[in-house]
Design an enzyme around this catalytic site. Structure first.
Site, PDB file in Angstrom:
ATOM      1  N   CYS A 139      -7.157   4.111 -10.110  1.00 21.56           N
ATOM      2  CA  CYS A 139      -7.066   5.257  -9.208  1.00 21.56           C
ATOM      3  C   CYS A 139      -8.455   5.855  -9.016  1.00 21.56           C
ATOM      4  CB  CYS A 139      -6.176   6.341  -9.823  1.00 21.56           C
ATOM      5  SG  CYS A 139      -4.599   5.719 -10.327  1.00 21.56           S
TER       6      CYS A 139
ATOM      7  N   SER B 191       0.876  -1.185   0.000  1.00 26.07           N
ATOM      8  CA  SER B 191       0.000   0.000   0.000  1.00 26.07           C
ATOM      9  C   SER B 191       0.910   1.230   0.000  1.00 26.07           C
ATOM     10  CB  SER B 191      -0.939   0.008   1.203  1.00 26.07           C
ATOM     11  OG  SER B 191      -0.228   0.236   2.391  1.00 26.07           O
TER      12      SER B 191
ATOM     13  N   GLY C 230       2.705 -11.961 -11.362  1.00 24.61           N
ATOM     14  CA  GLY C 230       3.381 -13.135 -10.800  1.00 24.61           C
ATOM     15  C   GLY C 230       4.387 -13.812 -11.695  1.00 24.61           C
TER      16      GLY C 230
ATOM     17  N   THR D 152       6.955  -7.908  -9.110  1.00 25.82           N
ATOM     18  CA  THR D 152       7.436  -8.344  -7.794  1.00 25.82           C
ATOM     19  C   THR D 152       8.750  -9.111  -7.880  1.00 25.82           C
ATOM     20  OG1 THR D 152       5.143  -8.406  -7.039  1.00 25.82           O
ATOM     21  CG2 THR D 152       6.734  -9.674  -5.745  1.00 25.82           C
TER      22      THR D 152
HETATM   23  C1  LIG Z   1       5.594  -2.103  -4.564  1.00 22.52           C
HETATM   24  C2  LIG Z   1       4.740  -1.988  -5.789  1.00 22.52           C
HETATM   25  C3  LIG Z   1       4.477  -0.722  -6.333  1.00 22.52           C
HETATM   26  C4  LIG Z   1       3.691  -0.593  -7.485  1.00 22.52           C
HETATM   27  N1  LIG Z   1       3.464   0.647  -8.019  1.00 22.52           N
HETATM   28  C5  LIG Z   1       2.746   0.774  -9.173  1.00 22.52           C
HETATM   29  C6  LIG Z   1       2.550   2.045  -9.793  1.00 22.52           C
HETATM   30  O1  LIG Z   1       3.040   3.085  -9.334  1.00 22.52           O
HETATM   31  N2  LIG Z   1       1.794   2.092 -10.929  1.00 22.52           N
HETATM   32  C7  LIG Z   1       1.241   0.971 -11.492  1.00 22.52           C
HETATM   33  O2  LIG Z   1       0.566   1.070 -12.514  1.00 22.52           O
HETATM   34  N3  LIG Z   1       1.444  -0.251 -10.948  1.00 22.52           N
HETATM   35  C8  LIG Z   1       2.166  -0.374  -9.804  1.00 22.52           C
HETATM   36  N4  LIG Z   1       2.377  -1.624  -9.251  1.00 22.52           N
HETATM   37  C9  LIG Z   1       1.786  -2.820  -9.911  1.00 22.52           C
HETATM   38  C10 LIG Z   1       2.811  -3.576 -10.757  1.00 22.52           C
HETATM   39  O3  LIG Z   1       3.328  -2.758 -11.786  1.00 22.52           O
HETATM   40  C11 LIG Z   1       2.169  -4.858 -11.364  1.00 22.52           C
HETATM   41  O4  LIG Z   1       1.077  -4.470 -12.153  1.00 22.52           O
HETATM   42  C12 LIG Z   1       1.681  -5.827 -10.301  1.00 22.52           C
HETATM   43  O5  LIG Z   1       2.565  -5.871  -9.210  1.00 22.52           O
HETATM   44  C13 LIG Z   1       1.480  -7.258 -10.854  1.00 22.52           C
HETATM   45  O6  LIG Z   1       2.668  -7.813 -11.357  1.00 22.52           O
HETATM   46  P1  LIG Z   1       3.661  -8.754 -10.457  1.00 22.52           P
HETATM   47  O7  LIG Z   1       2.813  -9.809  -9.819  1.00 22.52           O
HETATM   48  O8  LIG Z   1       4.678  -9.272 -11.416  1.00 22.52           O
HETATM   49  O9  LIG Z   1       4.262  -7.849  -9.416  1.00 22.52           O
HETATM   50  C14 LIG Z   1       3.154  -1.761  -8.094  1.00 22.52           C
HETATM   51  C15 LIG Z   1       3.428  -3.024  -7.536  1.00 22.52           C
HETATM   52  C16 LIG Z   1       4.203  -3.150  -6.417  1.00 22.52           C
HETATM   53  C17 LIG Z   1       4.487  -4.526  -5.865  1.00 22.52           C
END
Ligand SMILES: Cc1cc2nc3c(=O)[nH]c(=O)nc-3n(C[C@H](O)[C@H](O)[C@H](O)COP(=O)(O)O)c2cc1C
Length: 309
Positions: free
Chosen positions: A135, A75, A249, A271
Site C-alpha cells: 500500500c 483493481s 496461483g 483466485t
Molecule cells: C479480487 C482480489 C482481491 C484481493 N484483495 C486483497 C486484499 O484486500 N488484501 C490483500 O492482502 N490481498 C488481496 N488480494 C491478494 C490475494 O490475497 C493473493 O495474495 C493473490 O491473489 C495471490 O494469490 P492467488 O494467485 O491464489 O490469487 C486480492 C486478490 C484478488 C484476486
C-alpha cells in the site's frame, strides 16, 4: 493389522495453531459468510477476510476485474467498510466459525497501521494479524511500504510493539529482492511472512484502445503467477527462520504441495476460490492423500523437503 491413522496436518504459525495448513486468502473469500453455503468453513485451517483500513474505502473505478491468460487482473482498490463497520457488522459472524480468523489490515501511514493493530489487539476471537504492506505511504510521496526494505523494517518494528497477536507480514512481489524484504520483516519482529500479493500488471482493449481496468493498472493473480511465486517462496525460505505462508496461483493439492516442499509451512488459496469455492477443502483432502501415499505421518515432514541451494 495396524489401525489406520489419518496424517497429522497441524502446523503452527507464531502462536496460531492451525489444524491444517490451508488458509483462504484475503479479498477472495469475502467476509466468510458469503461462502458458508458452499463448504463447511470449520474445516479450513484459517480464514482471512477482505483487508480492513481504519476508515471505509470506496475502491477504484470499474471495470475492476479482467480475465487474462491463466489469471485475473484486479483493481478493487482495497474497497472495504472500515474498522468500525467491520467489527460491528462482519466480525460477529465468526463467533460461530471454528477455524482461525486472521485479520488482514493496512494503513496509508505508519500511524494508521499502528492504530489498527492496537484496536484489533483488544478484540476477542482473533487468532492473528496479516499486515498488507502493498500500500502507498501517503506521507512519503506514495511509495509502496513493501517496496523499501528499510521502511518495512521500521513499520514492522512499530506495529510489533502495538500488538500481542501473531503478526504475519504479507509481502509484495513487486520488488527486486523479496528475500531481503522478508529478512527485514523478520528483523523487525514479524512472527511469519506471507507471500505473494498480486503482481502489478495491465491490459489494453485494442478496439477501444482503452485500458481493460478503470484504474489502468491492477494486480495479476492465478495460475499465471505460480512459478514466480514458488521461486520467491523458495528464495525467502533460504533467508529467514520464521514460518512462511505461500500463495500465488494455487489451484489444487499438487500446487500446494510444491509450495510446502519449497519451504512454506502453510498456504493460501486466492483466485481459485472465485472459480470453485470448495478448492480449500479439496486441497486439504489431496494433501492428506499425498502424505498417506508417501507413508508420512505428519505434514511437518514435508515442509522444505526440497533441497537448499
Ligand atoms: C479480487 C482480489 C482481491 C484481493 N484483495 C486483497 C486484499 O484486500 N488484501 C490483500 O492482502 N490481498 C488481496 N488480494 C491478494 C490475494 O490475497 C493473493 O495474495 C493473490 O491473489 C495471490 O494469490 P492467488 O494467485 O491464489 O490469487 C486480492 C486478490 C484478488 C484476486
Amino acid at each position: 493389522m495396524k489401525s489406520f491413522q489419518s496424517p497429522d496436518l497441524s502446523v503452527k504459525i507464531g502462536k496460531i495453531k492451525l489444524k491444517n495448513p490451508v488458509i483462504v486468502a484475503s479479498g477472495t473469500f469475502g467476509f466468510g459468510e458469503e461462502y458458508q453455503d458452499f463448504l463447511n468453513l470449520n474445516q479450513l485451517g484459517a480464514i482471512i477476510p477482505k483487508g480492513i483500513s481504519l476508515t471505509p474505502m470506496i475502491g477504484n473505478a470499474p471495470p475492476r476485474i479482467f480475465e487474462t491468460a491463466g489469471g485475473i487482473l484486479n483493481s478493487i482498490g482495497l474497497q472495504n467498510p472500515g474498522f468500525e463497520e467491520f467489527t460491528k457488522k462482519k466480525l460477529p459472524f465468526f463467533q460461530h466459525v471454528k477455524s482461525n480468523l486472521i485479520i488482514n489490515f493496512f494503513g496509508h501511514t505508519k500511524k494508521e497501521y499502528i492504530e489498527l493493530a492496537k484496536r484489533f489487539d483488544d478484540i476477542p476471537g482473533i487468532s492473528g494479524l496479516e499486515m498488507n504492506i502493498s500500500c502507498p505511504n501517503v506521507k512519503q510521496g506514495g511509495i509502496i511500504f513493501g517496496s523499501d526494505p528499510k521502511m518495512v523494517y521500521h513499520l514492522v518494528y512499530s506495529v510489533r510493539k502495538a500488538t500481542k497477536l501473531t503478526l504475519i507480514v504479507k509481502l509484495s512481489p513487486n520488488v527486486t529482492d523479496i528475500s531481503c524484504v522478508a529478512k527485514k520483516a523478520e528483523d523487525g519482529g514479524a512472527d511469519a511472512v506471507s507471500l505473494v500479493n498480486t503482481f502489478k500488471a495491465m491490459a489494453i482493449n485494442i478496439n477501444s484502445r482503452k485500458p481493460e481496468l478503470g484504474n489502468v493498472m491492477g494486480g495479476l493473480s492465478g495460475p499465471a503467477i505460480k512459478p514466480i511465486a514458488l521461486r520467491m517462496v523458495w528464495e525467502v525460505s533460504q533467508n529467514v527462520k520464521i514460518p512462511i505462508i505461500g500463495m500465488g496461483g494455487i489451484m489444487n493439492a499438487e500446487d500446494a504441495i510444491e509450495f510446502i516442499l519449497a519451504g512454506a509451512s502453510a498456504i493460501q488459496i486466492g483466485t481459485a476460490n472465485l472459480i470453485n469455492p470448495r478448492t480449500g477443502i479439496q486441497v486439504i483432502d489431496g494433501i492428506k492423500k499425498y502424505l498417506i501415499q508417501n507413508k508420512m505421518k505428519r505434514i511437518k515432514e514435508l515442509i522444505g523437503l526440497f533441497p537448499n541451494a
